[in-house]
Design a protein around this motif. Structure first.
Motif, short mmCIF file in Angstrom:
data_model
loop_
_atom_site.label_atom_id
_atom_site.label_comp_id
_atom_site.label_asym_id
_atom_site.label_seq_id
_atom_site.Cartn_x
_atom_site.Cartn_y
_atom_site.Cartn_z
N GLY A 215 20.23 77.33 72.12
CA GLY A 215 19.67 76.67 70.93
C GLY A 215 20.23 77.17 69.61
O GLY A 215 19.69 76.84 68.55
N LYS A 216 21.31 77.93 69.64
CA LYS A 216 21.87 78.48 68.39
C LYS A 216 22.35 77.35 67.46
O LYS A 216 21.98 77.30 66.29
CB LYS A 216 23.08 79.40 68.69
CG LYS A 216 22.75 80.59 69.56
CD LYS A 216 23.97 81.47 69.77
CE LYS A 216 25.12 80.79 70.51
NZ LYS A 216 24.80 80.37 71.89
N THR A 217 23.15 76.45 68.03
CA THR A 217 23.65 75.34 67.22
C THR A 217 22.48 74.45 66.78
O THR A 217 22.45 73.98 65.63
CB THR A 217 24.70 74.52 68.01
OG1 THR A 217 25.78 75.41 68.32
CG2 THR A 217 25.22 73.34 67.22
N GLY B 292 22.73 83.45 74.45
CA GLY B 292 23.74 82.95 75.40
C GLY B 292 24.07 81.49 75.13
O GLY B 292 23.50 80.87 74.21
N ASN B 293 24.95 80.93 75.92
CA ASN B 293 25.31 79.52 75.76
C ASN B 293 24.09 78.65 76.06
O ASN B 293 23.25 79.01 76.87
CB ASN B 293 26.43 79.13 76.73
CG ASN B 293 27.75 79.83 76.41
OD1 ASN B 293 28.37 80.44 77.27
ND2 ASN B 293 28.16 79.76 75.16
N ALA B 294 24.01 77.54 75.37
CA ALA B 294 22.98 76.52 75.60
C ALA B 294 21.55 77.02 75.38
O ALA B 294 20.61 76.51 75.97
CB ALA B 294 23.10 75.93 77.01
N ASP C 162 17.86 61.32 69.08
CA ASP C 162 18.47 62.40 69.86
C ASP C 162 18.02 63.77 69.39
O ASP C 162 18.10 64.75 70.13
CB ASP C 162 20.01 62.37 69.73
CG ASP C 162 20.61 61.09 70.28
OD1 ASP C 162 19.90 60.35 70.99
OD2 ASP C 162 21.79 60.81 69.98
N LEU C 163 17.56 63.83 68.13
CA LEU C 163 17.18 65.14 67.58
C LEU C 163 15.78 65.56 68.00
O LEU C 163 15.41 66.72 67.89
CB LEU C 163 17.27 65.11 66.05
CG LEU C 163 18.63 64.73 65.44
CD1 LEU C 163 18.55 64.76 63.92
CD2 LEU C 163 19.72 65.68 65.91
N ILE C 164 14.99 64.59 68.46
CA ILE C 164 13.62 64.93 68.88
C ILE C 164 13.67 65.56 70.27
O ILE C 164 14.42 65.10 71.14
CB ILE C 164 12.74 63.65 68.95
CG1 ILE C 164 12.72 62.95 67.60
CG2 ILE C 164 11.33 63.97 69.42
CD1 ILE C 164 11.93 61.63 67.60
N THR C 165 12.90 66.60 70.47
CA THR C 165 12.80 67.23 71.80
C THR C 165 12.47 66.15 72.83
O THR C 165 11.60 65.30 72.58
CB THR C 165 11.67 68.29 71.81
OG1 THR C 165 11.94 69.22 70.76
CG2 THR C 165 11.60 69.02 73.14
N LEU C 166 13.15 66.18 73.96
CA LEU C 166 12.92 65.17 74.99
C LEU C 166 11.44 65.06 75.31
O LEU C 166 10.74 66.08 75.37
CB LEU C 166 13.69 65.55 76.27
CG LEU C 166 15.22 65.51 76.17
CD1 LEU C 166 15.86 66.04 77.45
CD2 LEU C 166 15.71 64.10 75.84
N ASN C 167 10.99 63.83 75.49
CA ASN C 167 9.58 63.54 75.81
C ASN C 167 8.59 63.82 74.68
O ASN C 167 7.38 63.82 74.90
CB ASN C 167 9.12 64.29 77.07
CG ASN C 167 10.00 63.96 78.24
OD1 ASN C 167 10.41 62.80 78.41
ND2 ASN C 167 10.34 64.97 79.03
N1 LIG Z 1 16.70 66.32 72.10
C1 LIG Z 1 16.76 67.40 72.90
N2 LIG Z 1 15.67 67.81 73.58
C2 LIG Z 1 15.70 68.90 74.39
N3 LIG Z 1 16.82 69.65 74.57
C3 LIG Z 1 17.92 69.29 73.91
C4 LIG Z 1 17.97 68.16 73.04
N4 LIG Z 1 19.20 68.03 72.52
C5 LIG Z 1 19.91 69.05 73.04
N5 LIG Z 1 19.17 69.81 73.86
C6 LIG Z 1 19.56 71.00 74.64
O1 LIG Z 1 19.64 72.13 73.81
C7 LIG Z 1 20.40 73.10 74.50
C8 LIG Z 1 20.98 74.11 73.54
O2 LIG Z 1 21.98 73.51 72.75
P1 LIG Z 1 22.81 74.28 71.62
O3 LIG Z 1 23.94 73.38 71.30
O4 LIG Z 1 21.94 74.68 70.50
O5 LIG Z 1 23.31 75.58 72.40
P2 LIG Z 1 24.03 76.87 71.83
O6 LIG Z 1 23.07 78.01 71.92
O7 LIG Z 1 24.64 76.59 70.53
O8 LIG Z 1 25.14 77.10 72.96
P3 LIG Z 1 26.71 77.41 72.86
O9 LIG Z 1 26.84 78.91 72.77
O10 LIG Z 1 27.21 76.92 74.16
O11 LIG Z 1 27.27 76.69 71.69
C9 LIG Z 1 21.42 72.31 75.31
O12 LIG Z 1 21.39 72.74 76.64
C10 LIG Z 1 20.94 70.88 75.22
O13 LIG Z 1 20.87 70.24 76.46
#
Ligand SMILES: Nc1ncnc2c1ncn2[C@@H]1O[C@H](COP(=O)(O)OP(=O)(O)OP(=O)(O)O)[C@@H](O)[C@H]1O
Ligand SMILES: [Mg+2]
Length: 369
Positions: free
Chosen positions: A35-37, A31-33, A59-64
């Motif tokens: 983690g696919k991208t 689904g959206n958001a 920004d690429l590191i997982t938060l915390n």
């Molecule tokens: N550094 C980070 N730490 C933790 N989470 C993060 C970080 N950067 C981005 N995210 C989260 O990762 C989630 C997934 O992002 P991603 O762009 O991979 O979604 P997606 O599956 O491609 O969705 P879509 O179908 O909408 O494109 C987002 O909700 C975002 O908030």
């Protein structure tokens, strides 16, 4: 070239993923958001050590968390290689090939060749010149090690020169000092421009043919490099002369106004600038064809088929176009394709590996979570 396995730790929302069982076609669904991208971005990072969707590497590191680490096994020319990238807060990225540290970025890039089709790429014609230069830089640096070292040297010198322009503007430095920096900019900058001209020249006919084909001969596309100095004849001398002519302006503006950092790539469709005249669909198909041309060029130059990343770029293509495009990808060495499940990608491919991603957790289809 094929990726056999990928392991991702603390990258974006992917805390820990071990992905094996990869095939030529790999569908990443969720689904959206979810983690696919992010997952495709981790592969892109392993290739280019950069990303187009970040302000800083942090920004690429997982938060915390305080670091991310990525690893993949690739099969190339019948040989297997392990590539690793590690980035910790406050540190530089470090990379290893077969567990041996590689200290220079330009000696690493090119190990994993990638062509990416993502929404940002697809909007390339509309975006700023920075993005078009970046796209070209990523392409060329995957084929030429000297290009990336010229590029980083050029940007170092540019930063020094800009600092000096600032000081001259404030009466704190002598303008004669500019000579040293200008000479270095001309030397590396001319090589950069030559490599870009050559790449555009190599892409031009391929792009023209592909565009003519999909439009039934109705669309004639021409791509060209718009340089901030005259490239015909003695390019280095022209570059130098233009810098000298612009000197006063540069001091007033406290900025370097000539050189590859000011250049652009222009797309002309049927005689009109595609940026201002072409429809959304036309712009998208030009870029899809440009990316396919990049794929062919990289394959020819390196003797390896690059890995292809496709991030949900089919949202508004009709069934016919989608089938046509996906059949092209079907014949490539390895493709990763991300999309939400309702796209029903499965029906386009005969043999593929299916992965689901949910809240950053990747599972192979049929595997227990
Ligand atoms: N550094 C980070 N730490 C933790 N989470 C993060 C970080 N950067 C981005 N995210 C989260 O990762 C989630 C997934 O992002 P991603 O762009 O991979 O979604 P997606 O599956 O491609 O969705 P879509 O179908 O909408 O494109 C987002 O909700 C975002 O908030
Ligand atoms: Mg996405």
């Amino acid at each position: 070239m094929e990726i056999r396995s990928i392991s991702v730790k603390n990258f974006r929302n992917i805390k820990d993923a071990e992905v094996t069982g990869l095939k030529r076609v790999n569908l990443i669904t969720g689904g959206n958001a979810q983690g696919k991208t992010n997952f495709l971005e981790s592969i892109f990072y392993l290739s280019t050590l950069s990303s187009s969707r970040m302000k800083t590497l942090n920004d690429l590191i997982t938060l915390n968390e305080s670091y991310f680490s990525l690893r993949c096994k690739v099969e190339k020319n019948g040989l297997s290689k392990t590539l690793e990238a590690f980035y910790g807060l406050g540190k530089d990225t470090s990379v290893r090939v077969n567990e041996n540290p590689v200290s220079k970025k330009n000696e690493y890039i090119g190990e994993l060749q990638i062509v990416k089709f993502s929404p940002e790429d697809i909007d390339l014609i509309k975006r700023s010149p920075v993005e078009r230069r970046r796209n070209l830089n990523i392409l060329i640096s995957q084929m030429s090690r000297s290009y990336l070292s010229d590029l980083s040297r050029y940007h170092q010198v540019l930063a020094q020169k800009n600092k000096l322009l600032f000081q001259i503007n404030e009466g704190r430095a002598d303008r004669k000092l500019l000579l040293v920096w200008n000479a270095q900019l001309v030397e590396t900058g001319t090589r950069i421009v030559k490599a870009r001209l050559e790449a555009i020249d190599n892409l031009k006919d391929r792009l023209k043919d592909l565009q003519a084909k999909i439009s039934g001969g109705k669309e004639d596309i021409s791509i060209s490099y718009k340089c901030s100095f005259e490239t015909a004849g003695d390019a280095a001398a022209n570059f130098e002369a233009k810098i000298n002519a612009m000197q006063e302006k540069e001091i007033i503006r406290k900025a370097s106004l000539v050189g590859p950092h000011r250049d652009d790539v222009i797309f002309i469709l049927n005689g009109q600038d595609a940026k201002y005249f072409s429809s959304e669909g036309q712009q998208r198909s030009i870029i899809i064809n440009l990316k396919l041309s990049e794929y062919m060029l990289m394959k020819e130059k390196t003797g390896e088929e690059p890995v292809v990343l496709i991030d949900d770029i089919f949202f508004d293509l009709d069934e016919n176009r989608r089938t046509a495009i996906l059949s092209v990808f079907n014949g490539m060495a390895q493709v990763f394709l991300a999309g939400t499940e309702d796209k029903n990608f499965q029906k386009y491919f005969t043999d593929y590996a299916l992965f689901k991603i949910e809240d950053g957790k990747v599972t192979a289809d049929g595997e227990k979570k």
